[in-house]
Write a protein that holds these residues in place. Sequence first.
Motif, PDB file in Angstrom:
ATOM      1  N   LEU A  54     -19.903  64.939  14.407  1.00 31.31           N
ATOM      2  CA  LEU A  54     -20.139  64.176  13.358  1.00 31.31           C
ATOM      3  C   LEU A  54     -19.705  65.134  12.324  1.00 31.31           C
ATOM      4  O   LEU A  54     -19.112  64.296  11.251  1.00 31.31           O
ATOM      5  CB  LEU A  54     -21.688  64.206  13.355  1.00 31.31           C
ATOM      6  CG  LEU A  54     -22.498  63.270  14.184  1.00 31.31           C
ATOM      7  CD1 LEU A  54     -23.997  63.544  14.168  1.00 31.31           C
ATOM      8  CD2 LEU A  54     -22.262  61.812  13.590  1.00 31.31           C
ATOM      9  N   THR A  55     -19.438  66.271  12.102  1.00 34.04           N
ATOM     10  CA  THR A  55     -18.909  67.145  11.073  1.00 34.04           C
ATOM     11  C   THR A  55     -17.435  66.618  11.097  1.00 34.04           C
ATOM     12  O   THR A  55     -16.860  66.597   9.758  1.00 34.04           O
ATOM     13  CB  THR A  55     -18.906  68.551  11.374  1.00 34.04           C
ATOM     14  OG1 THR A  55     -18.438  69.242  12.629  1.00 34.04           O
ATOM     15  CG2 THR A  55     -20.405  69.026  11.340  1.00 34.04           C
ATOM     16  N   GLU A  56     -16.876  66.534  12.239  1.00 37.10           N
ATOM     17  CA  GLU A  56     -15.472  65.974  12.240  1.00 37.10           C
ATOM     18  C   GLU A  56     -15.104  64.554  11.919  1.00 37.10           C
ATOM     19  O   GLU A  56     -14.369  64.477  11.052  1.00 37.10           O
ATOM     20  CB  GLU A  56     -14.966  66.278  13.555  1.00 37.10           C
ATOM     21  CG  GLU A  56     -13.304  66.125  13.546  1.00 37.10           C
ATOM     22  CD  GLU A  56     -12.900  66.170  15.217  1.00 37.10           C
ATOM     23  OE1 GLU A  56     -11.587  65.830  15.497  1.00 37.10           O
ATOM     24  OE2 GLU A  56     -13.309  66.686  15.963  1.00 37.10           O
ATOM     25  N   ARG A  57     -16.046  63.654  12.393  1.00 35.36           N
ATOM     26  CA  ARG A  57     -15.303  62.599  11.728  1.00 35.36           C
ATOM     27  C   ARG A  57     -16.165  62.226  10.502  1.00 35.36           C
ATOM     28  O   ARG A  57     -15.383  61.295   9.882  1.00 35.36           O
ATOM     29  CB  ARG A  57     -16.485  61.545  12.970  1.00 35.36           C
ATOM     30  CG  ARG A  57     -15.841  61.716  14.488  1.00 35.36           C
ATOM     31  CD  ARG A  57     -14.243  61.081  14.747  1.00 35.36           C
ATOM     32  NE  ARG A  57     -13.929  59.916  14.153  1.00 35.36           N
ATOM     33  CZ  ARG A  57     -14.051  58.883  14.768  1.00 35.36           C
ATOM     34  NH1 ARG A  57     -14.765  58.777  15.989  1.00 35.36           N
ATOM     35  NH2 ARG A  57     -13.793  57.447  14.276  1.00 35.36           N
ATOM     36  N   HIS A  60     -17.635  66.620   7.083  1.00 38.00           N
ATOM     37  CA  HIS A  60     -18.390  67.632   6.474  1.00 38.00           C
ATOM     38  C   HIS A  60     -18.270  69.155   7.117  1.00 38.00           C
ATOM     39  O   HIS A  60     -17.968  69.129   8.408  1.00 38.00           O
ATOM     40  CB  HIS A  60     -19.802  67.130   6.420  1.00 38.00           C
ATOM     41  CG  HIS A  60     -19.956  65.983   5.502  1.00 38.00           C
ATOM     42  ND1 HIS A  60     -20.492  66.367   4.112  1.00 38.00           N
ATOM     43  CD2 HIS A  60     -20.109  64.848   5.467  1.00 38.00           C
ATOM     44  CE1 HIS A  60     -20.645  65.122   3.499  1.00 38.00           C
ATOM     45  NE2 HIS A  60     -20.282  64.083   4.300  1.00 38.00           N
ATOM     46  N   PRO A  61     -18.691  70.016   6.442  1.00 37.27           N
ATOM     47  CA  PRO A  61     -18.590  71.417   7.187  1.00 37.27           C
ATOM     48  C   PRO A  61     -19.606  71.611   8.316  1.00 37.27           C
ATOM     49  O   PRO A  61     -19.147  72.528   9.106  1.00 37.27           O
ATOM     50  CB  PRO A  61     -18.708  72.343   5.999  1.00 37.27           C
ATOM     51  CG  PRO A  61     -18.390  71.508   4.738  1.00 37.27           C
ATOM     52  CD  PRO A  61     -18.792  70.295   5.205  1.00 37.27           C
ATOM     53  N   GLY A  84     -23.691  68.516   5.413  1.00 34.00           N
ATOM     54  CA  GLY A  84     -23.331  69.119   4.176  1.00 34.00           C
ATOM     55  C   GLY A  84     -22.472  70.402   4.428  1.00 34.00           C
ATOM     56  O   GLY A  84     -22.083  70.533   5.452  1.00 34.00           O
ATOM     57  N   SER A  85     -23.053  71.519   3.566  1.00 34.34           N
ATOM     58  CA  SER A  85     -22.503  72.560   3.554  1.00 34.34           C
ATOM     59  C   SER A  85     -23.020  73.466   4.881  1.00 34.34           C
ATOM     60  O   SER A  85     -23.964  73.278   4.992  1.00 34.34           O
ATOM     61  CB  SER A  85     -22.522  73.438   2.532  1.00 34.34           C
ATOM     62  OG  SER A  85     -23.650  73.834   1.968  1.00 34.34           O
ATOM     63  N   GLU A  86     -22.464  74.640   5.119  1.00 35.85           N
ATOM     64  CA  GLU A  86     -23.207  75.575   6.229  1.00 35.85           C
ATOM     65  C   GLU A  86     -24.338  76.014   5.572  1.00 35.85           C
ATOM     66  O   GLU A  86     -25.586  76.399   6.051  1.00 35.85           O
ATOM     67  CB  GLU A  86     -22.456  76.585   6.304  1.00 35.85           C
ATOM     68  CG  GLU A  86     -21.035  76.254   7.614  1.00 35.85           C
ATOM     69  CD  GLU A  86     -21.498  76.192   8.765  1.00 35.85           C
ATOM     70  OE1 GLU A  86     -22.754  76.347   9.213  1.00 35.85           O
ATOM     71  OE2 GLU A  86     -20.656  76.034   9.659  1.00 35.85           O
TER      72      GLU A  86
END
Length: 376
Positions: free
Chosen positions: A81-84, A87-88, A240-242
């Motif tokens: 999900l982060t890749e597609r 988002h980080p 979102g962010s880490e």
Amino acid sequence: MNAIASRLTMAAERRRAADMDRNDPVLNGLDLASNDYLGLSQHPVVRTAAIEAIDDYGTSARASRLVTGTTRAHHLLESALTERLSHPACVTFSSGYLANIAAVTTLAGPDTLIVSDAHNHASLIDACRLTKASITVVAHNDPSAVETALADRAQTEALVIVESVYSVLGDAADLPRLLQLCERYDALLLVDEAHGIGVAGIDEHCGMGAAAGLSELRERLVVTATLSKALGSQGGALLGSELIRDAAVNTARSFIFDTGLAPANAAAAHAALGLITSDRVASMAGARNALATALEVPVPAGAVLSVPMPTPESGVRARALLRQEGILVGCFRPPSVPDGITRVRPTARAGLSPDELAHACERIRAITEACVGEAG
């Protein structure tokens, strides 16, 4: 009868008298009512992924994610999900409702002004009520109203909450302008992509939602998504962010105290994510455009079309008549709609045959027109 039972009984009687009672029948027919926009819930690759996950992990996560409820299937899905969605970081939940609860309660503090669109989903409304923040509900899809709320606020922090695609009217939020306002007035933008995943997005971001292709000011962007619509599974995600992922994992009660997303659902959503292609999205869009033309309604930004009806009774009757003919559509009516207008709601999906689509267009138009005529 005790006092609570008495109150519930009287409320039930009022609903029945107004023909506003809800029920949950088992239905079969041509499905133009569900949120399976791309038809992936029955795709053999998605089904196989779920079955294999049951073989590997069992039928349940068995515990909170912070105890023993995290499996490799969860981390693989979150990474995908982060890749597609660009988002980080990502964390998943057992429902989209709980993802929205987590997002808002994680981000909003006591010195936050929440600026919430008037057509936001019930899960976002409930999430706002669970915070200690101040809340301003602004006119639907009105960036000028958002700007006024941000400019006039007394609070140090601000969180703007919108949906990328609204299910009631089918319109889309102006995300670039809202991000610019958030930059100007030091706010974060939370975007619910429930109706955007599988539908919105262009070029390499096709089907990944309206927010995936935004190239500027992404540090002010937070996204929630559901796994239970276009991804044909069940669950939700916060992206979102880490820093935001860490905050949610450590503070969001809907993550900490909830049994984790079932591994089979995580695996199914992961498999479905890889099946979202421009051709599949185009198939859904073709059905949507055909339905809009036949029903003489605007083409929505999402997959759900809305045919306004003069009364709740006329909408319910149209839905019932269509069910009798084996065509399943939705009907939204008060008090579930923010503007009080009853709508028959066909949902476009990929994979409909030309004959199925033509028959649905003809019958939905004929029956809704007849019911409008009967209502006078």
